[in-house]
Motif scaffolding. Structure first.
Motif, PDB file in Angstrom:
ATOM      1  N   LYS A  37       7.695  50.568  -1.712  1.00  0.00           N
ATOM      2  CA  LYS A  37       6.239  50.662  -2.001  1.00  0.00           C
ATOM      3  C   LYS A  37       5.775  51.175  -3.551  1.00  0.00           C
ATOM      4  N   ASP A  89       4.247  47.872   7.036  1.00  0.00           N
ATOM      5  CA  ASP A  89       4.228  48.519   6.212  1.00  0.00           C
ATOM      6  C   ASP A  89       3.957  47.891   4.639  1.00  0.00           C
ATOM      7  N   LEU A  90       4.716  47.019   4.540  1.00  0.00           N
ATOM      8  CA  LEU A  90       4.574  45.952   3.238  1.00  0.00           C
ATOM      9  C   LEU A  90       3.174  45.389   3.296  1.00  0.00           C
ATOM     10  N   LEU A  94      11.703  52.144   2.518  1.00  0.00           N
ATOM     11  CA  LEU A  94      10.299  51.522   2.187  1.00  0.00           C
ATOM     12  C   LEU A  94       9.508  52.279   1.241  1.00  0.00           C
ATOM     13  N   THR A  95       9.489  53.638   1.000  1.00  0.00           N
ATOM     14  CA  THR A  95       8.856  54.325   0.110  1.00  0.00           C
ATOM     15  C   THR A  95       9.236  54.099  -1.213  1.00  0.00           C
ATOM     16  N   VAL A 134       0.584  47.789   1.852  1.00  0.00           N
ATOM     17  CA  VAL A 134       0.387  47.891   0.579  1.00  0.00           C
ATOM     18  C   VAL A 134      -0.024  46.872  -0.274  1.00  0.00           C
ATOM     19  N   TYR A 176       3.161  49.686  -6.187  1.00  0.00           N
ATOM     20  CA  TYR A 176       1.826  50.291  -6.620  1.00  0.00           C
ATOM     21  C   TYR A 176       2.197  50.559  -8.119  1.00  0.00           C
TER      22      TYR A 176
END
Length: 126
Positions: free
Chosen positions: A58, A87-88, A54-55, A91, A62
């Motif tokens: 994301k 989490d998505l 996920l990092t 963001v 960004y």
């Protein structure tokens, strides 16, 4: 080959299709890479198999890129899927982008300034 012709022109009248009846399309001859022309936004294709990935996803959002994510590998784990989508969504809210499910196994995530039109174009009409 005869099998495909029969299906197109009314040979066999099978009501269900099997996986081996579909043809893999080779679209490489239509692809053109322009390495010398940088873009502001890229469309990235990703496969999500665990939360550690996920990092990177994301970061792509960004950075202003559109990300199409294959979630088929995590769909069996409801908790993992819910956490990843949460989490998505955070963001997306942070960058004022958009997120939508495409079919059952795909999620499309867009950055700032890009919204997903959820209506389908059929026959030139919405």
């Amino acid at each position: 080959m005869a099998n495909i012709v029969n299906k197109l022109f009314g040979g066999s009248s099978k009501s269900s299709t099997t996986e081996d009846e579909y043809t893999e399309l080779d679209l490489t001859k239509y692809e053109e890479v322009m390495d010398d022309e940088p873009a502001e936004t890229y469309i990235r294709v990703a496969e999500l198999t665990n939360l550690n990935e996920l990092t990177a996803l994301k970061k792509e959002i960004y950075d202003g890129n559109i990300v199409m994510i294959d979630i088929s590998n995590i769909k069996v784990d409801k908790l993992l899927l819910d956490r990843a989508l949460k989490d998505l969504k955070e963001v997306v809210m942070d960058v004022h982008g958009d997120i939508a499910g495409i079919k059952e196994d795909q999620v499309l995530v867009t950055p700032t300034g890009i919204k997903i039109d959820r209506s389908k174009i059929i026959g030139g009409r919405y």
